[in-house]
Scaffold this motif. Structure first.
Motif, PDB file in Angstrom:
ATOM      1  N   MET A   1     -18.099-100.619  -8.848  1.00 17.46           N
ATOM      2  CA  MET A   1     -17.793-100.914  -7.447  1.00 17.46           C
ATOM      3  C   MET A   1     -19.064-100.926  -6.607  1.00 17.46           C
ATOM      4  SD  MET A   1     -14.299 -98.722  -7.012  1.00 17.46           S
ATOM      5  CE  MET A   1     -14.213 -98.948  -5.253  1.00 17.46           C
ATOM      6  N   SER A   2     -19.957 -99.972  -6.941  1.00 12.73           N
ATOM      7  CA  SER A   2     -21.233 -99.921  -6.232  1.00 12.73           C
ATOM      8  C   SER A   2     -22.060-101.167  -6.533  1.00 12.73           C
ATOM      9  CB  SER A   2     -21.992 -98.659  -6.633  1.00 12.73           C
ATOM     10  OG  SER A   2     -23.284 -98.648  -6.078  1.00 12.73           O
ATOM     11  N   GLU A   3     -22.085-101.564  -7.799  1.00 13.23           N
ATOM     12  CA  GLU A   3     -22.860-102.740  -8.188  1.00 13.23           C
ATOM     13  C   GLU A   3     -22.323-104.026  -7.556  1.00 13.23           C
ATOM     14  OE1 GLU A   3     -22.967-102.786 -12.431  1.00 13.23           O
ATOM     15  OE2 GLU A   3     -24.151-100.944 -12.550  1.00 13.23           O
ATOM     16  N   LEU A   4     -21.028-104.068  -7.302  1.00 12.86           N
ATOM     17  CA  LEU A   4     -20.425-105.225  -6.646  1.00 12.86           C
ATOM     18  C   LEU A   4     -20.696-105.247  -5.148  1.00 12.86           C
ATOM     19  CD1 LEU A   4     -16.929-105.333  -8.417  1.00 12.86           C
ATOM     20  CD2 LEU A   4     -18.753-107.028  -8.637  1.00 12.86           C
ATOM     21  N   GLY A   5     -21.264-104.138  -4.639  1.00  7.86           N
ATOM     22  CA  GLY A   5     -21.571-104.063  -3.210  1.00  7.86           C
ATOM     23  C   GLY A   5     -20.373-103.722  -2.349  1.00  7.86           C
ATOM     24  N   LEU A   6     -19.291-103.240  -2.988  1.00 12.91           N
ATOM     25  CA  LEU A   6     -18.084-102.903  -2.221  1.00 12.91           C
ATOM     26  C   LEU A   6     -18.268-101.622  -1.418  1.00 12.91           C
ATOM     27  CD1 LEU A   6     -15.389-103.594  -4.982  1.00 12.91           C
ATOM     28  CD2 LEU A   6     -15.883-105.011  -2.982  1.00 12.91           C
ATOM     29  N   CYS A   7     -19.038-100.687  -1.975  1.00 13.11           N
ATOM     30  CA  CYS A   7     -19.178 -99.375  -1.351  1.00 13.11           C
ATOM     31  C   CYS A   7     -20.236 -98.576  -2.114  1.00 13.11           C
ATOM     32  CB  CYS A   7     -17.848 -98.617  -1.392  1.00 13.11           C
ATOM     33  SG  CYS A   7     -17.216 -98.404  -3.077  1.00 13.11           S
ATOM     34  N   SER A   8     -20.481 -97.360  -1.643  1.00 18.06           N
ATOM     35  CA  SER A   8     -21.378 -96.472  -2.377  1.00 18.06           C
ATOM     36  C   SER A   8     -20.592 -95.784  -3.493  1.00 18.06           C
ATOM     37  CB  SER A   8     -21.948 -95.407  -1.439  1.00 18.06           C
ATOM     38  OG  SER A   8     -20.927 -94.516  -1.039  1.00 18.06           O
ATOM     39  N   ARG A   9     -21.301 -95.095  -4.377  1.00 18.70           N
ATOM     40  CA  ARG A   9     -20.607 -94.370  -5.460  1.00 18.70           C
ATOM     41  C   ARG A   9     -19.712 -93.272  -4.905  1.00 18.70           C
ATOM     42  NH1 ARG A   9     -24.063 -94.209 -10.918  1.00 18.70           N
ATOM     43  NH2 ARG A   9     -24.930 -96.293 -10.800  1.00 18.70           N
ATOM     44  N   ARG A  10     -20.220 -92.587  -3.866  1.00 24.41           N
ATOM     45  CA  ARG A  10     -19.419 -91.501  -3.261  1.00 24.41           C
ATOM     46  C   ARG A  10     -18.131 -92.066  -2.657  1.00 24.41           C
ATOM     47  NH1 ARG A  10     -22.336 -88.123   1.291  1.00 24.41           N
ATOM     48  NH2 ARG A  10     -23.712 -87.635  -0.454  1.00 24.41           N
ATOM     49  N   GLU A  11     -18.260 -93.202  -1.954  1.00 28.61           N
ATOM     50  CA  GLU A  11     -17.075 -93.833  -1.371  1.00 28.61           C
ATOM     51  C   GLU A  11     -16.107 -94.267  -2.470  1.00 28.61           C
ATOM     52  OE1 GLU A  11     -18.541 -95.995   2.729  1.00 28.61           O
ATOM     53  OE2 GLU A  11     -19.225 -96.816   0.833  1.00 28.61           O
ATOM     54  N   ALA A  12     -16.654 -94.807  -3.563  1.00 25.89           N
ATOM     55  CA  ALA A  12     -15.794 -95.249  -4.673  1.00 25.89           C
ATOM     56  C   ALA A  12     -14.966 -94.085  -5.202  1.00 25.89           C
ATOM     57  CB  ALA A  12     -16.651 -95.843  -5.789  1.00 25.89           C
ATOM     58  N   ASP A  13     -15.607 -92.923  -5.364  1.00 27.76           N
ATOM     59  CA  ASP A  13     -14.878 -91.732  -5.832  1.00 27.76           C
ATOM     60  C   ASP A  13     -13.730 -91.389  -4.891  1.00 27.76           C
ATOM     61  OD1 ASP A  13     -16.620 -91.570  -7.933  1.00 27.76           O
ATOM     62  OD2 ASP A  13     -17.765 -89.871  -7.157  1.00 27.76           O
ATOM     63  N   GLU A  14     -14.012 -91.441  -3.582  1.00 29.92           N
ATOM     64  CA  GLU A  14     -12.981 -91.106  -2.583  1.00 29.92           C
ATOM     65  C   GLU A  14     -11.834 -92.107  -2.631  1.00 29.92           C
ATOM     66  OE1 GLU A  14     -14.844 -90.954   1.233  1.00 29.92           O
ATOM     67  OE2 GLU A  14     -16.188 -89.294   0.700  1.00 29.92           O
ATOM     68  N   TRP A  15     -12.161 -93.374  -2.717  1.00 34.60           N
ATOM     69  CA  TRP A  15     -11.127 -94.416  -2.707  1.00 34.60           C
ATOM     70  C   TRP A  15     -10.252 -94.342  -3.949  1.00 34.60           C
ATOM     71  CZ3 TRP A  15     -14.240 -99.386  -0.938  1.00 34.60           C
ATOM     72  CH2 TRP A  15     -14.713 -99.168   0.348  1.00 34.60           C
ATOM     73  N   ILE A  16     -10.897 -94.089  -5.100  1.00 30.75           N
ATOM     74  CA  ILE A  16     -10.125 -93.966  -6.347  1.00 30.75           C
ATOM     75  C   ILE A  16      -9.168 -92.781  -6.249  1.00 30.75           C
ATOM     76  CG2 ILE A  16     -10.305 -93.440  -8.816  1.00 30.75           C
ATOM     77  CD1 ILE A  16     -13.023 -95.025  -8.705  1.00 30.75           C
ATOM     78  N   VAL A  41     -11.565-106.284  -9.720  1.00 27.39           N
ATOM     79  CA  VAL A  41     -11.438-105.049  -8.945  1.00 27.39           C
ATOM     80  C   VAL A  41     -11.103-105.408  -7.505  1.00 27.39           C
ATOM     81  CG1 VAL A  41     -12.618-102.970  -8.143  1.00 27.39           C
ATOM     82  CG2 VAL A  41     -13.138-103.897 -10.407  1.00 27.39           C
ATOM     83  N   THR A  42     -10.055-104.803  -6.970  1.00 32.49           N
ATOM     84  CA  THR A  42      -9.689-105.016  -5.563  1.00 32.49           C
ATOM     85  C   THR A  42      -9.468-103.663  -4.894  1.00 32.49           C
ATOM     86  OG1 THR A  42      -7.353-105.238  -6.189  1.00 32.49           O
ATOM     87  CG2 THR A  42      -8.622-107.278  -5.928  1.00 32.49           C
ATOM     88  N   VAL A  43      -9.631-103.647  -3.582  1.00 29.68           N
ATOM     89  CA  VAL A  43      -9.393-102.401  -2.833  1.00 29.68           C
ATOM     90  C   VAL A  43      -8.358-102.659  -1.744  1.00 29.68           C
ATOM     91  CG1 VAL A  43     -11.666-101.418  -3.284  1.00 29.68           C
ATOM     92  CG2 VAL A  43     -11.344-102.867  -1.291  1.00 29.68           C
ATOM     93  N   GLU A  44      -7.629-101.608  -1.412  1.00 30.31           N
ATOM     94  CA  GLU A  44      -6.599-101.721  -0.374  1.00 30.31           C
ATOM     95  C   GLU A  44      -7.235-101.895   1.009  1.00 30.31           C
ATOM     96  OE1 GLU A  44      -3.402-101.815  -1.163  1.00 30.31           O
ATOM     97  OE2 GLU A  44      -3.770-101.435  -3.276  1.00 30.31           O
TER      98      GLU A  44
END
Length: 238
Positions: A1-16, A41-44
């Motif tokens: 998710m971070s590599e796709l530029g969607l968010c940071s790693r920390r944000e990815a952990d929170e969203w998951i 990969v998609t996010v709400e």
């Protein structure tokens, strides 16, 4: 998710953890789940809405403040972000709220004895953009110097500052270094090793008297007064 530029790693952990991430339409709730290149990969929408509330703040850091965590009795720059220190020239419609101080981290350091433009952000995408390993964002500094040898700095040493110096066992990336006036140099760098400019100067016999960061990418310090801050505007891009 971070590599796709969607968010940071920390944000990815929170969203998951919140169930906001789907792979091929299925909610993924386990951290570290493998995703193959063929999968989507998609996010709400809640994730994007939460991300849009995150602020980025520009501050003109004075001497004597550290960029990040408090250390050796010195205060971090984030303590300057109070309503009374907001620059009167800030054109952003954003209203200050204490929750904006949560998870507000420096995207790049400025030494305690350096001044100028410091970026503090809640947005992991901006942090990665500015300080990630592959960043292409350059930073400009005005550096007042004193030559510690007789005469003037030789042209050959000025060329070395531009390209040819090594630090920590590795060659430095090319820089743009030129004289602004008799005792001040302009440095434009694309990397930020610890105390890099001061160490570069020492290598050619220059002593740094003062160091000020005036630009990060396309965002300039401008007229922002020392010790004051403003919001990054929605139409500004590094």
């Amino acid at each position: 998710m971070s590599e796709l530029g969607l968010c940071s790693r920390r944000e990815a952990d929170e969203w998951i953890a919140k169930g906001w991430v789907r792979v091929d339409g299925k909610v993924v709730s386990e951290l570290g789940t493998k995703v193959y290149p063929s999968q989507k990969v998609t996010v709400e929408r809640q994730a994007a809405a939460e991300q849009s509330k995150r602020v980025t703040i520009l501050i003109n850091k004075p001497m004597g403040y550290v960029s990040g965590q408090a250390e050796d009795g010195y205060k971090p720059a984030v303590t300057l972000i109070r309503p009374e220190n907001r620059w009167s020239g800030d054109t952003s419609p954003e209203q200050f709220h204490p929750t904006q101080l949560k998870s507000l981290v420096p995207a790049g350091r400025l030494d305690i004895d350096s001044v100028g433009l410091l970026v503090l952000t809640q947005d992991g995408r901006i942090a990665k953009h500015l300080i990630g390993q592959d960043t292409e964002i350059d930073k400009e500094y005005l550096v007042r110097v004193q030559y510690t040898k007789p005469g003037k700095l030789p042209d050959a040493d000025l060329k070395k500052l531009n390209h040819g110096l090594w630090m920590d066992g590795k060659p430095l990336l090319p820089a743009k270094v030129r004289w602004q006036n008799d005792d001040q140099l302009s440095f434009t760098l694309r990397e930020g090793k610890k105390r890099q400019i001061r160490r570069m100067c020492e290598m050619v016999g220059l002593k740094v008297i003062g160091l000020k960061r005036v630009r990060i990418g396309r965002v300039k310090l401008g007229e922002l007064p020392t010790g004051q801050w403003r919001y990054l505007n929605a139409d500004e891009r590094f």
